[in-house]
Design an enzyme around this catalytic site. Structure first.
Site, short mmCIF file in Angstrom:
data_model
loop_
_atom_site.label_atom_id
_atom_site.label_comp_id
_atom_site.label_asym_id
_atom_site.label_seq_id
_atom_site.Cartn_x
_atom_site.Cartn_y
_atom_site.Cartn_z
CG LEU A 240 -42.75 -36.26 -43.46
CD1 LEU A 240 -43.26 -37.04 -44.66
CD2 LEU A 240 -41.48 -36.87 -42.91
CG ASP A 241 -46.02 -37.26 -41.72
OD1 ASP A 241 -46.51 -37.68 -42.78
OD2 ASP A 241 -45.19 -37.90 -41.06
#
Lengths: 275, 275, 275, 275
Positions: B218-219
Site C-alpha cells: 500500500l502506497d
C-alpha cells in the site's frame, strides 16, 4: 572529462561521437543531447569516466564531425574567476564562502570593487581585493583601470556580483560570453535601473532575479537561470529588495554552478542548459 | 516513434543503438540516456522522426544489445485507459476534459465507480460509466466484478482517480506497473488513511500529492510525480483537503502525461523520468 | 514594539486590545490575528509605531484580557543566540555572514562545536568558538559541558545549525521552545538518521528541509518552516545531500527571521506563523 | 458575513470597527488588516460568524469611520458571472466544472463566445452559450452586441477566459474593476500579442500567467495573481503555449476564488490580497 559539442545537425551525430569514445574505451557517465529543430543545430554534452588523452581525442572528433563543429574537451579542474562588486555583500559573501570551502567549482583569483565596502570581507577570507573607483574619472579611464587589473590575473570568467556600473560594449568585447551578471528582476520585466521600485509600482505578485551573460546590449544577453519569489501588498520597495537579495544570491549560485560545470551552451541569444 | 530500452550497462551502448538507427536512416529528435552507476543499469529513450518498420528494427536492436535488454518500440498513437473512481470529481473531470479535447494523449475507454455520484459527469461526455458497488459483497467478489468489467475493454493502464478502495495484491498482479494512483500526500509522509487530518495534526507547512504505480504494498509503489503547496495555521483539515485537490489534479495530469508519452522507466521501486 | 498575545477566544478581544492601544495613542502598523476555531484559542501579533511605556501597558492589557492570557511586549532590539554545530559549514556560514552584516535580527554570542572543523570560520568573523567533544565522555557529561558553556552567556535561543548530536529530554527541558533545529528532510517523512539515503531508496521526486523547535521527542517538535526542491533519477544520495544543503540553509534562515521577529506563536505541537 | 473597508488611516480604526461588532454581539472569525504607510491608507477585511442585520450595521459603521470610507458588507452567497471566450477550452472548462460541482463560489449565468467552438462544451453543462461574432462588423457594433447580451443578465463580474479581443475603453467603463482577464505571460514582461513567441525569442527560463482587472490600458490593470513554471531550451513556442495553459487555468482559478470571496481590495493600480 567533459566534452561539449555544437554544430549543424545531421543524421548519426550521436553515433559518430559515441563510436569515437567507444573506440577509445572511454565510458560515458552521462550524455545530454539537444537538437534545435528550428535552426537545425545540434548540441551535445558528454561526461565521461576518468581523464583521457585529449590531444588524440580532439583530432579524432574533428575528423568525423561537420567542419563547423565547435568542440571543447575540458578536464574537470576548477575554473578561475574574478568577481566585480560594488557595495552589496550578499552575492559576494556566498561566493567567498563556497570558494573557501571548495564547493564553488571555481577558484576566486581576486575581487575588484568600485567601493571599499567589501574589502574587509575579502580580507577575512584572504582573497585579494582591489579598489578601482569610478568617481572623478571618465568611463574609459575607469574601464581601462579595470582591464589592467583583470589582465594581471588569468581568469576564465568575470562574475558581476551586484556590480552596479554598466560596462561599455568595448569592454564587453574583451570577454565574449565570459561575463556573468545577476540582474535583480525577472528579465525582460524591469530591465534597467530600480527594478524593485518598478515592481512595486506595477503591483506584481512575484519578483525575480536573472543570471545572464553580458553582451553589449544592457540586460539583453543570453539568460542562464531565473527564479522568482512571491510578494504581496505588504511589501514596500525596501522589503522587496530585501526579499530579492535571497533569490539573487541563490540564482547566481545556481548559474555559476552550471557555467563552471560546462552545462551552458550559448547559441544566438539563447542558452541550452544541460542541468 | 519512441524507443525505450533498459539493460545492464556496458561501454558503447549509445553508439550501438544510434548506429542501428543511422543505418536505417532514422533521424533522432531527442535522446535521453541514464546510467544508474550504483546498479550499473542503462536506460534510454529515443524519439525519432516519422514511423519506421518496427518489424525489422526490433530484431536488429536485439542482435546488438545485451541479452537481458528490455526493448520497446512504440508508435505514437494514444494509449487506452480505464478510470476508476469513487465520489470525488476533480481528477476525473480533468481527465474527461482533456480526453474530450484530445489533449490527454490517451483515450478513456470507460469509467468504473463504486458509487454512482460520477455517472452524470461521464454521461455528459458520452463516456461509458459502470457502477460496481463494494457494499454487501466480499472484497473477492468486488474485485472479481471489477476484473470482469475491465476485461470487456482493451486498456493499457488503469487510472485510480481518487478510487478509495484498497486493491488486493491478487488484483494488482493482473496489471503490473499498469495501475496509476494519486495519493493525497507527499509520500512517504502520511501514507494510509486521512492524510490531510494527519498533516493538520503534525502542523506541517506544506502538503503534497504523489502519483505512483500501484504494487502489492500500500502506497509503496514507484513514484512518478510529486508536488506540494504551502499551507499555514489558518488551514483546517477541510481547507487542506480543498487546497490539496488542486495539486492532486495537477500531479495526476502530469504523471499521466509522462506515462502516456513513454517517459517513465521503472527499475526496482524507483522510476527514471525522461521529462 | 511587538505585542504577542495568546489566550482563549471570546467576542471582542481585538476591540479590547486595540482600545488599550488607542487610549495610549499607540499607532498600529500591522496586526495579525488568528482564531483556532477547533480549540477556541486566540492569537494576536501587533506591531506598533515607536516604543511605548511597556511598564504601564502590560498591566493595562492584563486587566482587560482573560486571566489565562500569555502576553509578551517586546521592544524591537535584536535577540541573542548561541549556535551549535558539528562539521557542516553551510548553515553556520550563512548565519555568520548575516550576523556580520547586521541583517540576522539577532546577535551571535558564540558558536559551540563538537568538532573543531568550524573553529576557523568563526575566528574569521571574530566570533568565539568553543570545542566540546562528545567523544570518550558520557552523554550526561557532554551535555553538562554544553550547559556550562551556554550558561556563561545570555541567550534567547539555541540554534542547531546541523548539530548532529541528539539532545536528551533533560537538556531540552532547560530551553523550552528556545531550541531551533534544521532537519534535513520534509518531516514527518524521513525522520531520524540518513534522510537523504532514505529519500533515495524511496525514489521521491522532491526532497525537503524542516526547521522546528526541539522538544523531547526526536524530530517531533512544532514545525516553523519547510521547503522542498525537485530531484530526479539522476541524483545519487550524495547529489541529494548537496542539493539539500541549499534548502537547509534557506529554510533555517527563514525560520530564524520569523522567530527573531516574534512571528511564531506555539500552541500544542503546532505553530501560528504571522508572516 | 464579510465586511470590507477601505479609508484613510488614523489611530484606532481597528478598535472602532471591532467595537461596533462587539456591541452587536458579532463574533470575528478572521480579520485581516493592512495599512499602506506610503499613502496612509487603511484596508480591512473581517469575516464574521453567522449573518447579521446589515441594514443596521452599515449606518453604525458609517457613523464612526472617516467620511471617505468605502464600506461593503456582503453576505456569503455566490456571485454571478458571465464568461467571455474565443476558442481555447482550458480556462472555460475548468470554470464550468467548478460551477457544475458548486465549488466555484459563483454561478455562471452564461458564456459568450466570438467563435462557436465552445458552444458544445457549454451545452454539455446546460449553460447558455451566445455566439457574437466580431467578423464583418465594426468594433463598436461588436461591443454593442456584447453589451446587449450582457445586460440581459445580472452579473457581478465578467470573466475573460482567453477572450482574444481587446475591449475598448468605452466598453470597459461599464464594468469598473468588474472585468477579470487572464493574460498568458508574467506581466509586465511580454504584454500584448504572442507572449509565448516573445518568451521563446528571449530565451527565458520561466514562463508565467497573470490574472488582472481590466482597465482602459491594455494589460496594465491591477494584478490579482501571478504564477510561473520553469521551461528550458527544449521547449518550442508550441510547447511553451501548452505548458502555459496549465498555469493560465490555475492562476485564473485562484484569482476568481480570491475575488469571489471578497479578498481583493483595489487601490490605484495595485491590489491588497487578503489570502
Amino acid at each position: 572529462m567533459i566534452i561539449v559539442i555544437q554544430c549543424s545537425d545531421q543524421v548519426g551525430l550521436v553515433a559518430t561521437v559515441s563510436n569515437v569514445l567507444a573506440k577509445n574505451i572511454i565510458n560515458i557517465i552521462s550524455m545530454r543531447e539537444h537538437v534545435d529543430t528550428a535552426s537545425k543545430r545540434f548540441f551535445l554534452r558528454v561526461e565521461t569516466e576518468g581523464a583521457a588523452n585529449t590531444v588524440s581525442l580532439l583530432p579524432q572528433l574533428k575528423e568525423v564531425l561537420p567542419a563547423n563543429a565547435n568542440i571543447q574537451i575540458n578536464p574537470i579542474p576548477e575554473k578561475k574567476i574574478i568577481v566585480l562588486v560594488t557595495k552589496e555583500y550578499h552575492c559576494l559573501s556566498d561566493i567567498l564562502i563556497r570558494n573557501h570551502f571548495k564547493t564553488l567549482r571555481a577558484a576566486v583569483q581576486c575581487v575588484i570593487g568600485n567601493h571599499a565596502s567589501l574589502q574587509d570581507i575579502c580580507q577575512r577570507f584572504d582573497i585579494p581585493f582591489h579598489l578601482t573607483s569610478h568617481e572623478n574619472v571618465s568611463k574609459e579611464s575607469f574601464e581601462s583601470d579595470l582591464l589592467g587589473l583583470i589582465q594581471k590575473y588569468t581568469a576564465d570568467y568575470l562574475v558581476l556580483a551586484k556590480f552596479m556600473r554598466i560596462l561599455s560594449p568595448t569592454f564587453v568585447t574583451h570577454f565574449p560570453m565570459r561575463i556573468i551578471n545577476i540582474h535583480h528582476s525577472f528579465l525582460p520585466a524591469f530591465a534597467g535601473a530600480n527594478p524593485y521600485r518598478q515592481a512595486y509600482e506595477r503591483g506584481v505578485k512575484l519578483i525575480g532575479a536573472t543570471a545572464h551573460f553580458v553582451t553589449d546590449l544592457l540586460d539583453e544577453g543570453p539568460i542562464i537561470a531565473q527564479q522568482i519569489i512571491p510578494v504581496n501588498h505588504s511589501f514596500t520597495p525596501t522589503d522587496m529588495m530585501r526579499a530579492g537579495k535571497e533569490i539573487e544570491t541563490s540564482v547566481l549560485a545556481k548559474a555559476l554552478h552550471l557555467v563552471f560545470e560546462d552545462r551552458i551552451l550559448v547559441y544566438g541569444n539563447r542558452t541550452v542548459v544541460f542541468e
